[in-house]
Design an enzyme around this catalytic site. Structure first.
Site, mmCIF file in Angstrom:
data_model
loop_
_atom_site.group_PDB
_atom_site.id
_atom_site.type_symbol
_atom_site.label_atom_id
_atom_site.label_comp_id
_atom_site.label_asym_id
_atom_site.label_seq_id
_atom_site.Cartn_x
_atom_site.Cartn_y
_atom_site.Cartn_z
ATOM 1 N N HIS A 100 0.800 -1.232 0.000
ATOM 2 C CA HIS A 100 0.000 0.000 0.000
ATOM 3 C C HIS A 100 0.829 1.276 0.000
ATOM 4 O O HIS A 100 0.264 2.358 -0.163
ATOM 5 C CB HIS A 100 -0.986 -0.002 1.184
ATOM 6 C CG HIS A 100 -2.304 0.623 0.838
ATOM 7 N ND1 HIS A 100 -3.441 0.481 1.608
ATOM 8 C CD2 HIS A 100 -2.701 1.391 -0.215
ATOM 9 C CE1 HIS A 100 -4.453 1.133 1.061
ATOM 10 N NE2 HIS A 100 -4.034 1.697 -0.044
ATOM 11 N N ASP A 127 -9.647 -0.386 4.231
ATOM 12 C CA ASP A 127 -8.412 -0.871 4.862
ATOM 13 C C ASP A 127 -8.693 -1.251 6.316
ATOM 14 O O ASP A 127 -9.578 -0.679 6.954
ATOM 15 C CB ASP A 127 -7.378 0.271 4.828
ATOM 16 C CG ASP A 127 -5.938 -0.209 4.880
ATOM 17 O OD1 ASP A 127 -5.643 -1.159 5.631
ATOM 18 O OD2 ASP A 127 -5.098 0.395 4.189
ATOM 19 N N HIS A 129 -6.290 -0.709 8.368
ATOM 20 C CA HIS A 129 -5.352 0.218 9.024
ATOM 21 C C HIS A 129 -5.559 1.639 8.509
ATOM 22 O O HIS A 129 -5.940 1.837 7.356
ATOM 23 C CB HIS A 129 -3.907 -0.198 8.729
ATOM 24 C CG HIS A 129 -3.615 -1.637 9.040
ATOM 25 N ND1 HIS A 129 -3.856 -2.648 8.128
ATOM 26 C CD2 HIS A 129 -3.138 -2.226 10.164
ATOM 27 C CE1 HIS A 129 -3.525 -3.812 8.681
ATOM 28 N NE2 HIS A 129 -3.095 -3.588 9.911
ATOM 29 N N ASP A 131 -3.160 3.823 8.035
ATOM 30 C CA ASP A 131 -2.025 4.191 7.171
ATOM 31 C C ASP A 131 -1.636 5.657 7.335
ATOM 32 O O ASP A 131 -1.314 6.342 6.364
ATOM 33 C CB ASP A 131 -2.343 3.884 5.695
ATOM 34 C CG ASP A 131 -2.451 2.395 5.426
ATOM 35 O OD1 ASP A 131 -2.033 1.604 6.284
ATOM 36 O OD2 ASP A 131 -2.956 2.000 4.362
ATOM 37 N N HIS A 144 4.397 1.210 4.032
ATOM 38 C CA HIS A 144 2.987 0.890 3.706
ATOM 39 C C HIS A 144 2.034 1.309 4.836
ATOM 40 O O HIS A 144 0.823 1.298 4.636
ATOM 41 C CB HIS A 144 2.793 -0.585 3.318
ATOM 42 C CG HIS A 144 2.864 -1.579 4.438
ATOM 43 N ND1 HIS A 144 2.456 -2.883 4.308
ATOM 44 C CD2 HIS A 144 3.319 -1.485 5.718
ATOM 45 C CE1 HIS A 144 2.637 -3.545 5.445
ATOM 46 N NE2 HIS A 144 3.158 -2.722 6.306
ATOM 47 N N ASP A 230 -7.342 -2.034 -0.014
ATOM 48 C CA ASP A 230 -6.347 -2.894 0.612
ATOM 49 C C ASP A 230 -7.073 -4.188 0.956
ATOM 50 O O ASP A 230 -8.076 -4.170 1.671
ATOM 51 C CB ASP A 230 -5.810 -2.224 1.887
ATOM 52 C CG ASP A 230 -4.695 -3.011 2.555
ATOM 53 O OD1 ASP A 230 -4.749 -4.262 2.530
ATOM 54 O OD2 ASP A 230 -3.798 -2.387 3.142
ATOM 55 N N ASP A 232 -6.581 -6.373 2.988
ATOM 56 C CA ASP A 232 -6.751 -6.673 4.427
ATOM 57 C C ASP A 232 -7.975 -5.970 5.032
ATOM 58 O O ASP A 232 -8.321 -6.193 6.193
ATOM 59 C CB ASP A 232 -5.470 -6.417 5.231
ATOM 60 C CG ASP A 232 -5.147 -4.950 5.477
ATOM 61 O OD1 ASP A 232 -6.049 -4.094 5.403
ATOM 62 O OD2 ASP A 232 -3.970 -4.646 5.763
ATOM 63 N N GLU A 275 -1.773 -5.070 -1.406
ATOM 64 C CA GLU A 275 -1.455 -5.940 -0.253
ATOM 65 C C GLU A 275 -1.898 -7.389 -0.425
ATOM 66 O O GLU A 275 -1.885 -8.158 0.537
ATOM 67 C CB GLU A 275 -2.026 -5.365 1.061
ATOM 68 C CG GLU A 275 -1.434 -4.020 1.466
ATOM 69 C CD GLU A 275 0.010 -4.085 1.960
ATOM 70 O OE1 GLU A 275 0.550 -5.201 2.172
ATOM 71 O OE2 GLU A 275 0.618 -3.000 2.144
#
Length: 306
Positions: A100, A127, A129, A131, A144, A230, A232, A275
């Site tokens: 990412h 996502d 996260h 980020d 990332h 992403d 994830d 990712e």
């Protein structure tokens, strides 16, 4: 609704910003899962531009809070240039990552194109996260975990100025969805910068439909909608092939509803898929689920109502 578009696939095979090797194989996994065929089945004109190239991953410890900074800059610069060229040619770029950190090059190119064309920009960051780390906040130095912060102007000079303007974007243009893993210092910073975050608790309480209605509110024909997906974002039970799994993500149906509601706007102009790590996957399952969801972004729907 815009008509179905001309799409260019751009592979960016690197895990330069990640904490785990393998995301460099993501573009090929998406191709093996028949992304091109899936998109064409929805009447989309697809050209696969192949893969960009950049420096290898030296797999070194962080220096001054960043791992592999010069390599990260090189990969993001070629990503920016490729995405910008497609937008300029009137095509919709789909970046096949890669990790990412590449969102820096991709989104800065989209922001530059919006400045050129006088369009507003809305970014959906799907996502687990936020980020939004910086060299001071990061526990790992992995870039990332920093792309949104870099795009908002908080990062090393070489990264924040890739799109030709600092900051490339305003935090007000971002809607983060599915967030469920944020470092303590990063959380404070997210609040300070007033990022709009629809975390998993919000989705649990209010539902995906209400979440997406808010995330997509006030879009109009003069808005370019960029989706940074992403993998994830998804619950690991359906998408195990990522280096940073966080339990408790959106279910298969919630994810499809999210994508279908984005498709319904007709305003999506660019997409990142990042990712995906086939080295951690089971028989390319995560790539197949990703392709399935991307089809929903391009109009596949289970809708049986008249």
């Amino acid at each position: 609704m815009t008509t179905l578009r001309s799409v260019s696939l751009i592979g960016v095979p690197t895990d330069i910003g990640a904490g785990e090797r393998g995301a460099s194989m993501g573009p090929e996994a998406l191709r093996v899962a028949d992304l091109t065929k899936a998109l064409r089945s929805h009447g989309v004109d697809v050209v696969d531009r192949g893969n960009l190239s950049g420096p290898p991953n030296p797999w070194l410890p962080p220096v001054d809070g960043y791992r592999h900074l010069s390599e990260v800059v090189a990969w993001n610069q070629v990503t920016h240039d490729a995405i910008y060229a497609e937008l300029k040619a009137g095509r919709m770029p789909i970046m096949l990552g890669g990790d990412h950190c590449l969102g820096i090059g991709s989104v800065s190119a989209v922001a530059r194109h919006c400045r050129d064309t006088g369009k507003k920009l809305r970014i959906l960051w799907l996502d687990a996260h936020a980020d939004f780390n910086t060299s001071k906040l990061t526990p790992s130095g992995n870039v990332h975990g920093m792309p949104v912060a870099c795009l908002c102007g908080f990062g090393p000079q070489e990264l924040i100025e890739i799109g030709g303007q600092v900051p490339a974007i305003s935090p007000k243009w971002v809607r983060q969805i599915g967030i469920r893993s944020v470092d303590a210092g990063e959380k404070r910073f997210v609040h300070e910068q007033d990022l709009e975050v629809f975390d998993m608790r919000y989705i649990d309480e209010m539902g995906m439909r209400h979440t997406m209605e808010l995330a997509l509110a006030t879009l109009d024909a003069n808005t370019h909608l960029h989706v940074s997906f992403d993998v994830d974002f998804l619950d690991p039970s359906i998408a195990p092939g990522v280096g940073t799994t966080v339990p408790g993500g959106p279910t298969y149906r919630e994810a499809h509803l999210c994508m279908e509601m984005i498709a319904n706007t007709g305003y999506m102009g660019s997409l990142d898929i990042v990712e995906l790590n086939p080295a951690l996957d089971l028989q390319n399952r995560t790539a197949k689920v990703s392709v399935d969801l991307i089809e929903s972004l391009f109009g596949k729907s289970t809708l049986m109502r008249k």
